[in-house]
Design a protein around this motif. Sequence first.
Motif, mmCIF file in Angstrom:
data_model
loop_
_atom_site.group_PDB
_atom_site.id
_atom_site.type_symbol
_atom_site.label_atom_id
_atom_site.label_comp_id
_atom_site.label_asym_id
_atom_site.label_seq_id
_atom_site.Cartn_x
_atom_site.Cartn_y
_atom_site.Cartn_z
ATOM 1 N N ALA A 114 5.945 1.741 -10.146
ATOM 2 C CA ALA A 114 4.647 1.918 -10.806
ATOM 3 C C ALA A 114 4.721 3.040 -11.825
ATOM 4 C CB ALA A 114 3.554 2.210 -9.771
ATOM 5 N N GLN A 135 6.793 5.315 -6.655
ATOM 6 C CA GLN A 135 5.901 5.179 -7.805
ATOM 7 C C GLN A 135 6.678 5.252 -9.111
ATOM 8 O OE1 GLN A 135 2.449 7.726 -7.687
ATOM 9 N NE2 GLN A 135 2.133 7.591 -9.891
ATOM 10 N N THR A 195 0.830 -1.215 0.000
ATOM 11 C CA THR A 195 0.000 0.000 0.000
ATOM 12 C C THR A 195 0.860 1.259 0.000
ATOM 13 O OG1 THR A 195 -0.092 -0.030 2.434
ATOM 14 C CG2 THR A 195 -1.844 -1.193 1.236
ATOM 15 N N ASN A 198 1.841 5.100 -13.460
ATOM 16 C CA ASN A 198 0.799 4.814 -12.473
ATOM 17 C C ASN A 198 0.274 3.380 -12.564
ATOM 18 O OD1 ASN A 198 -0.518 5.885 -10.204
ATOM 19 N ND2 ASN A 198 -2.410 6.191 -11.362
ATOM 20 N N LYS A 199 1.066 2.478 -13.143
ATOM 21 C CA LYS A 199 0.686 1.075 -13.231
ATOM 22 C C LYS A 199 1.744 0.230 -12.531
ATOM 23 C CE LYS A 199 -1.910 1.390 -17.585
ATOM 24 N NZ LYS A 199 -2.027 0.875 -18.978
ATOM 25 N N LEU A 200 1.307 -0.550 -11.553
ATOM 26 C CA LEU A 200 2.237 -1.383 -10.805
ATOM 27 C C LEU A 200 2.927 -2.391 -11.721
ATOM 28 C CD1 LEU A 200 0.039 -2.152 -7.656
ATOM 29 C CD2 LEU A 200 1.978 -0.585 -7.778
ATOM 30 N N LEU A 242 2.132 3.596 -4.284
ATOM 31 C CA LEU A 242 1.400 4.683 -4.932
ATOM 32 C C LEU A 242 1.274 5.915 -4.052
ATOM 33 C CD1 LEU A 242 -1.430 2.646 -6.707
ATOM 34 C CD2 LEU A 242 0.719 3.496 -7.666
ATOM 35 N N ASN A 243 1.755 5.827 -2.808
ATOM 36 C CA ASN A 243 1.682 6.965 -1.895
ATOM 37 C C ASN A 243 2.967 7.780 -1.863
ATOM 38 O OD1 ASN A 243 -0.957 6.373 -1.021
ATOM 39 N ND2 ASN A 243 -0.205 4.925 0.504
#
Length: 356
Positions: free
Chosen positions: A64, A60, A51, A67-69, A54-55
Amino acid sequence: MGVPGEIAGLHEAWQQYGRLPWKSLFQPAIKLAKDGFVVAPYLALSIAESTKILNDPGLQKVFAPSNKLLKAGDVCYNADVRKAGGIIKMEDLKNYKVRVTDAVAVDAMGYTIHGMPSPSSGTLGMSLVMNIFKRWSQLRDHGTSHLCIVDGERNAVSMTTTVNYGFGAGLLSPLTGIVINNEMGDFSAPTEISDDQLPPAPANFIEPNKRPLSSMTPIIVTKGNQLAGVLGGSGGLYIIPAIVQVFLNHFVLGMEPLHAVLSPRVYHELIPNVVKYENWTLLCGDHIELADQRKDFLRERGHELNAHAGGAIVQLVVQSLQNPIKRKTNVGDNTVIHGMLTAVSDLRKDGRPAAA
């Protein structure tokens, strides 16, 4: 975060025993940072379950992009990082002092275990367990990342390295792209009082220039002053019981190295008073579960059992001391045995380096 000391420790070891130029040792890591590496299935699972990624803008960017893991098979590399802040200064890194101490030696079941002194609790924990087993006649009747290295001269290294939680503090450090650890969480605090946890330990309260308590258990095993094995693991509080069980499996009960590592394990954290037993399917498809006979054995003695889909990851290298080649060393008249080496990387982490 705690002041990182791993590079300082490696540099001290290199100064004493290194043969290659210091600069050349970094070239593989530099290549990985520039060109990237393929995401292994275990790392992909950790990324998907985190979790934190993306924070934080830095995490990220790496794990990611767009914005894609990242998924298994994708290429991961550090194209850009942002300043994450923090109170660590270059002065703190320069002032970090490496403490070189003698290993703690514990006699156990005909072997000698060489491990870390405090604040690592692993060697002390193993010693406690072995002393209990000396008085338990039924043993023979019933039978964080870590690496182990043994070279051609039978020099051995057992090294555990950690950023504490998965992806550390959930931040990337300024400029370097290194994941910032949250090792401060290994200290105790007077306010951390809970019914389902052990009480805070005053000896482990936060102080400047102090190292926190650790469950690390890097171990080198000898017999008759000859190398018998190297082991260690990752997995927080689960490390010590996992290392104890693998040690007993191979060195006492005589299991083959692979079976010794893969054998289902049990864990107990004291609080709550529950025995966790392994029951999970690995990424390779193999299923690990404690045998019903052993579950019944524990229940008959009043234990409450809970299935647990997880556990520590153990790495093991053993040397056969039967019919070995004996070679003189360059130091004195010492003779070093060169037996067959067998290495096992825990399938619980897919049997290969996987980060996270």
